[in-house]
Design an enzyme around this catalytic site. Structure first.
Site, mmCIF file in Angstrom:
data_model
loop_
_atom_site.group_PDB
_atom_site.id
_atom_site.type_symbol
_atom_site.label_atom_id
_atom_site.label_comp_id
_atom_site.label_asym_id
_atom_site.label_seq_id
_atom_site.Cartn_x
_atom_site.Cartn_y
_atom_site.Cartn_z
ATOM 1 N N HIS A 92 -5.831 -29.731 -10.909
ATOM 2 C CA HIS A 92 -5.511 -29.750 -12.515
ATOM 3 C C HIS A 92 -4.640 -29.022 -13.191
ATOM 4 O O HIS A 92 -4.467 -28.610 -13.778
ATOM 5 C CB HIS A 92 -6.924 -29.711 -13.023
ATOM 6 N N HIS B 36 0.443 -32.708 -12.462
ATOM 7 C CA HIS B 36 -1.045 -33.023 -11.908
ATOM 8 C C HIS B 36 -0.607 -34.388 -12.949
ATOM 9 O O HIS B 36 -0.542 -34.731 -13.383
ATOM 10 C CB HIS B 36 -1.410 -32.179 -12.138
ATOM 11 N N ASP C 151 -3.708 -37.458 -13.681
ATOM 12 C CA ASP C 151 -4.889 -37.741 -13.966
ATOM 13 C C ASP C 151 -5.562 -38.875 -13.122
ATOM 14 O O ASP C 151 -4.900 -39.894 -13.627
ATOM 15 C CB ASP C 151 -5.912 -37.025 -15.125
ATOM 16 N N HIS D 7 -11.365 -38.961 -13.355
ATOM 17 C CA HIS D 7 -11.504 -38.005 -13.490
ATOM 18 C C HIS D 7 -12.625 -37.252 -15.072
ATOM 19 O O HIS D 7 -13.180 -36.674 -15.013
ATOM 20 C CB HIS D 7 -10.315 -37.184 -14.434
ATOM 21 N N HIS E 278 -9.538 -38.816 -23.251
ATOM 22 C CA HIS E 278 -9.091 -38.850 -21.977
ATOM 23 C C HIS E 278 -9.919 -40.641 -21.583
ATOM 24 O O HIS E 278 -9.470 -40.948 -20.446
ATOM 25 C CB HIS E 278 -9.350 -38.082 -20.891
ATOM 26 N N GLU F 205 -0.298 -34.610 -16.361
ATOM 27 C CA GLU F 205 0.420 -33.494 -17.644
ATOM 28 C C GLU F 205 1.183 -32.591 -16.681
ATOM 29 O O GLU F 205 1.301 -32.781 -15.570
ATOM 30 C CB GLU F 205 -1.421 -33.482 -17.319
#
Length: 192
Positions: free
Chosen positions: A46, A50, A52, A56, A144, A156
Site C-alpha cells: 500500500h 497501488h 486494492d 483488502h 472501500h 490509489e
C-alpha cells in the site's frame, strides 16, 4: 501517441500512515568490485501507486491475482474533482458508459461514503485517485467496502498533476501475487 506516466516512484512515494516504506537493498554491487548488480526489494503493498483488491476489506474476497485483467486496461475518464468527492459531483460528471474513472484531486481528495455507494450501483470496473486512499482515516471502511464488494478495483496514489482531463487508455497491471490484498502498479494513461 503520447503516454503519460501516472505512477509515483516506488521508493520515494508516501506510505500509508504507520506503514513501512518500500526499500531496495543492493546485495551485490559493481561499485564495490562485484561482477554484477543484484538487489532485493521489500514492498509494502500500500505504499506508492497501488491497486486494492476486494480481499483488502472483504473476507474471502478476490485477491489481486484473481482480479479480471479488464479492470486494468481500457478506456478511462480522467476528471478534475474537488477534495471531497460527493455523490452530486459524480452524478453531474460521470457519463453512464464509464468503466474506468480516474479522479484528479490535488493529491488530498477522498470519496464520501454516499459517493462510493453511488459508484457501486454503476457499471464501473475501476476507480483511481491521486490520494494515498479513496477514503479518509475515519472513513476507510465505509468507502472501500461498497466498492470492493461490487468487485471494483481501486487504484490509489496516482501521479496526475501533469495530465490534462480527458479520455485515455489506462494500462495499470498489478503484480500477480496469490493471496495478496493489493499490489504496486505501473500506471500509464495513453492518449487516444
Amino acid at each position: 501517441m503520447k503516454i503519460y506516466d501516472a505512477t509515483k516512484e516506488l521508493l520515494s512515494a508516501e506510505a500509508y500512515p504507520d506503514a513501512k516504506e518500500n526499500t531496495l537493498t543492493r546485495l551485490m554491487d559493481m561499485k564495490h568490485g562485484e561482477l554484477y548488480n543484484y538487489s532485493e526489494l521489500t514492498i509494502n503493498m500500500h505504499a506508492g501507486t497501488h491497486i486494492d483488491a476486494p480481499l483488502h476489506f472483504i473476507d474471502n474476497g478476490r485477491n489481486i491475482a484473481e482480479m479480471p485483467l479488464e479492470h486494468f486496461y481500457g478506456e478511462c475518464l480522467l476528471v478534475s474533482a474537488p477534495k471531497c468527492v460527493t455523490k452530486d459531483f459524480l452524478e453531474e460528471n460521470l457519463p453512464k458508459d464509464t468503466k474506468r474513472l480516474i479522479l484528479k484531486t490535488g493529491g488530498k481528495g477522498y470519496l464520501e461514503r454516499e459517493a462510493a455507494e453511488f459508484l457501486a450501483q454503476t457499471e464501473l470496473l475501476t476507480i483511481g485517485i491521486d490520494a494515498i486512499s479513496v477514503g479518509t482515516l475515519q472513513t476507510e471502511m465505509a468507502v472501500h467496502v461498497p466498492l470492493l464488494k461490487k468487485g471494483i478495483a481501486i487504484i490509489e496514489a496516482l501521479k496526475l498533476e501533469h495530465i490534462p482531463d480527458g479520455r485515455y487508455i489506462l494500462s495499470a497491471m498489478p503484480l500477480k501475487v496469490d493471496d495478496a490484498e493489493a499490489s504496486p502498479v505501473r500506471a500509464v494513461l495513453i492518449e487516444k
